[in-house]
Design an enzyme around this catalytic site. Sequence first.
Site, PDB file in Angstrom:
ATOM      1  N   ALA A  67       1.231  -4.126   9.510  1.00 54.61           N
ATOM      2  CA  ALA A  67       2.109  -4.398   8.374  1.00 54.61           C
ATOM      3  C   ALA A  67       3.399  -3.625   8.599  1.00 54.61           C
ATOM      4  CB  ALA A  67       1.436  -3.947   7.087  1.00 54.61           C
ATOM      5  N   GLY A 110      -2.644  -4.265  10.542  1.00 54.58           N
ATOM      6  CA  GLY A 110      -2.636  -5.659  10.093  1.00 54.58           C
ATOM      7  C   GLY A 110      -2.557  -6.644  11.257  1.00 54.58           C
ATOM      8  N   GLU A 113      -6.070  -6.990  12.353  1.00 58.48           N
ATOM      9  CA  GLU A 113      -6.734  -7.778  11.299  1.00 58.48           C
ATOM     10  C   GLU A 113      -6.343  -9.245  11.397  1.00 58.48           C
ATOM     11  OE1 GLU A 113      -5.247  -5.192   8.203  1.00 58.48           O
ATOM     12  OE2 GLU A 113      -7.282  -4.575   7.666  1.00 58.48           O
ATOM     13  N   GLU A 133      -4.320   2.944  10.517  1.00 64.57           N
ATOM     14  CA  GLU A 133      -3.893   3.211   9.136  1.00 64.57           C
ATOM     15  C   GLU A 133      -4.221   4.625   8.690  1.00 64.57           C
ATOM     16  OE1 GLU A 133      -5.503   0.511  10.174  1.00 64.57           O
ATOM     17  OE2 GLU A 133      -4.789  -1.305   9.160  1.00 64.57           O
TER      18      GLU A 133
HETATM   19  N1  DAK Z   1       6.277  -1.337  10.814  1.00 66.16           N
HETATM   20  C1  DAK Z   1       7.640  -1.257  10.849  1.00 66.16           C
HETATM   21  N2  DAK Z   1       8.316  -1.020  11.956  1.00 66.16           N
HETATM   22  C2  DAK Z   1       7.623  -0.838  13.097  1.00 66.16           C
HETATM   23  C3  DAK Z   1       6.195  -0.909  13.130  1.00 66.16           C
HETATM   24  C4  DAK Z   1       5.500  -1.196  11.892  1.00 66.16           C
HETATM   25  N3  DAK Z   1       4.170  -1.337  11.812  1.00 66.16           N
HETATM   26  N4  DAK Z   1       5.793  -0.696  14.395  1.00 66.16           N
HETATM   27  C5  DAK Z   1       6.932  -0.492  15.117  1.00 66.16           C
HETATM   28  N5  DAK Z   1       8.018  -0.573  14.344  1.00 66.16           N
HETATM   29  C6  DAK Z   1       9.430  -0.402  14.711  1.00 66.16           C
HETATM   30  C7  DAK Z   1       9.743   1.056  14.976  1.00 66.16           C
HETATM   31  O1  DAK Z   1      10.037   1.734  13.763  1.00 66.16           O
HETATM   32  C8  DAK Z   1      10.955   0.937  15.883  1.00 66.16           C
HETATM   33  O2  DAK Z   1      12.087   0.634  15.097  1.00 66.16           O
HETATM   34  P1  DAK Z   1      13.539   1.304  15.408  1.00 66.16           P
HETATM   35  O3  DAK Z   1      13.313   2.755  15.396  1.00 66.16           O
HETATM   36  O4  DAK Z   1      13.888   0.762  16.769  1.00 66.16           O
HETATM   37  O5  DAK Z   1      14.407   0.783  14.304  1.00 66.16           O
HETATM   38  C9  DAK Z   1      10.639  -0.316  16.707  1.00 66.16           C
HETATM   39  O6  DAK Z   1       9.656  -1.049  15.968  1.00 66.16           O
HETATM   40  C10 DAK Z   1      10.044   0.030  18.053  1.00 66.16           C
HETATM   41  O7  DAK Z   1       8.965   0.908  17.842  1.00 66.16           O
HETATM   42  P2  DAK Z   1       8.708   2.175  18.778  1.00 66.16           P
HETATM   43  O8  DAK Z   1       9.995   2.774  19.228  1.00 66.16           O
HETATM   44  O9  DAK Z   1       7.741   3.059  18.075  1.00 66.16           O
HETATM   45  O10 DAK Z   1       8.030   1.461  20.046  1.00 66.16           O
HETATM   46  P3  DAK Z   1       6.950   2.028  21.046  1.00 66.16           P
HETATM   47  O11 DAK Z   1       6.780   0.961  22.077  1.00 66.16           O
HETATM   48  O12 DAK Z   1       7.268   3.422  21.485  1.00 66.16           O
HETATM   49  O13 DAK Z   1       5.585   2.124  20.182  1.00 66.16           O
HETATM   50  C11 DAK Z   1       3.886   1.265  18.653  1.00 66.16           C
HETATM   51  C12 DAK Z   1       5.017   0.946  19.696  1.00 66.16           C
HETATM   52  C13 DAK Z   1       3.445  -0.056  18.107  1.00 66.16           C
HETATM   53  C14 DAK Z   1       2.726   1.987  19.325  1.00 66.16           C
HETATM   54  C15 DAK Z   1       4.499   2.206  17.549  1.00 66.16           C
HETATM   55  O14 DAK Z   1       5.719   1.643  17.080  1.00 66.16           O
HETATM   56  C16 DAK Z   1       3.562   2.363  16.388  1.00 66.16           C
HETATM   57  O15 DAK Z   1       2.651   3.217  16.400  1.00 66.16           O
HETATM   58  N6  DAK Z   1       3.767   1.586  15.318  1.00 66.16           N
HETATM   59  C17 DAK Z   1       3.028   1.716  14.084  1.00 66.16           C
HETATM   60  C18 DAK Z   1       1.659   1.127  14.230  1.00 66.16           C
HETATM   61  C19 DAK Z   1       0.844   1.250  12.952  1.00 66.16           C
HETATM   62  O16 DAK Z   1       0.671   2.366  12.413  1.00 66.16           O
HETATM   63  N7  DAK Z   1       0.356   0.119  12.446  1.00 66.16           N
HETATM   64  C20 DAK Z   1      -0.406   0.089  11.207  1.00 66.16           C
HETATM   65  C21 DAK Z   1       0.525  -0.123  10.047  1.00 66.16           C
HETATM   66  S1  DAK Z   1      -0.382  -0.138   8.502  1.00 66.16           S
HETATM   67  C22 DAK Z   1      -2.700  -5.015   3.118  1.00 66.16           C
HETATM   68  C23 DAK Z   1      -3.210  -5.586   4.222  1.00 66.16           C
HETATM   69  C24 DAK Z   1      -2.971  -5.053   5.461  1.00 66.16           C
HETATM   70  C25 DAK Z   1      -2.230  -3.922   5.600  1.00 66.16           C
HETATM   71  C26 DAK Z   1      -1.730  -3.355   4.492  1.00 66.16           C
HETATM   72  C27 DAK Z   1      -1.960  -3.886   3.240  1.00 66.16           C
HETATM   73  N8  DAK Z   1      -2.934  -5.527   1.786  1.00 66.16           N
HETATM   74  C28 DAK Z   1      -3.821  -6.709   1.684  1.00 66.16           C
HETATM   75  C29 DAK Z   1      -2.321  -5.040   0.651  1.00 66.16           C
HETATM   76  C30 DAK Z   1      -1.977  -3.374   6.907  1.00 66.16           C
HETATM   77  C31 DAK Z   1      -1.523  -2.128   7.098  1.00 66.16           C
HETATM   78  C32 DAK Z   1      -1.007  -1.729   8.399  1.00 66.16           C
HETATM   79  O17 DAK Z   1      -1.001  -2.464   9.334  1.00 66.16           O
END
Ligand code: DAK
Length: 259
Positions: A67, A110, A113, A133
């Site tokens: 997400a 997400g 998922e 998460e």
């Molecule tokens: N959201 C927003 N931006 C993201 C992102 C994300 N999930 N993942 C990456 N980006 C953005 C980064 O902020 C960065 O933006 P700038 O700084 O360039 O503006 C750009 O993408 C490149 O990212 P990185 O520089 O970090 O790139 P790397 O290759 O070094 O790393 C990475 C890639 C994917 C390993 C890293 O970016 C990362 O760890 N990202 C976060 C992954 C994460 O934590 N995902 C889980 C998110 S929580 C729901 C249902 C589902 C959900 C929620 C609610 N309901 C039914 C209500 C789901 C929740 C989630 O998924």
Amino acid sequence: MESQQILKLDIREDGVAIIEIHRPEARNALNLALRQALSETFRQLNHDASVRAIVLTGGEKVFAAGADIKDFATASTAQMYLRHTEQYWQSIIDCTKPIIAAVNGYALGGGCELAMHADMIIAGRSAQFGQPEVKLGLMPGAGGTQRLLRAIGKFQTMLLVLTGKFIGAEEAKQMGLVSEVVEDANTIEHAVELAKTIAGFSPIAVQQIKEVTNLGQDMSLQAALSLERKAFQILFDTKDQKEGVNAFFEKRPARYQGE
Ligand code: DAK
């Protein structure tokens, strides 16, 4: 490919539709607009009789990094509730056509998922799966705990959801999260080939197989076997079933009409 802003859709003549998530600047993070577009696209494809199988991909580099974390920065409980984003996932769940996820790179949160909403997951060697998460003070909210549990069992699920650790394509396959691992350059092509094969079969048989397999996971064995038997019997009232059997004896390819 018809290019929309964040989602590309290609409906091919052979009955295969390819949906490509396209937000490369944010690693294909699933913001609300993207989830809404995915939902509308799945609804559209489900109603399009020419579409027999769907490939869902994030392209060559990344499937989806979850997400969009920006959507969580200041949200309250009430705001999260009122977004009712479960509705967006529901149209994928309701899709009666087989869905094949073609995953290269990250499928996180997400994104993982979303891949698990598919019926098969084809992973490129670079694929990385995870439910990180917990690192954000959160937990999976679109089926991560429950779909993983059903796919890989309690102890592997706990390892992923409690530590947020990423696993590679081969490990994911060993756990039962991935159907096949291929070279990155072949992921989408292989998924499309599988979809094309399925698109050549009777859509009624294919959809019954999908429905019974998915429903059976959460039923007692006895009830699921009964459901399977009924679905099997229903197929005998289709022209496609007669065509399939006749084609076998006439030693020719079957021509399924979906009737
Ligand atoms: N959201 C927003 N931006 C993201 C992102 C994300 N999930 N993942 C990456 N980006 C953005 C980064 O902020 C960065 O933006 P700038 O700084 O360039 O503006 C750009 O993408 C490149 O990212 P990185 O520089 O970090 O790139 P790397 O290759 O070094 O790393 C990475 C890639 C994917 C390993 C890293 O970016 C990362 O760890 N990202 C976060 C992954 C994460 O934590 N995902 C889980 C998110 S929580 C729901 C249902 C589902 C959900 C929620 C609610 N309901 C039914 C209500 C789901 C929740 C989630 O998924």
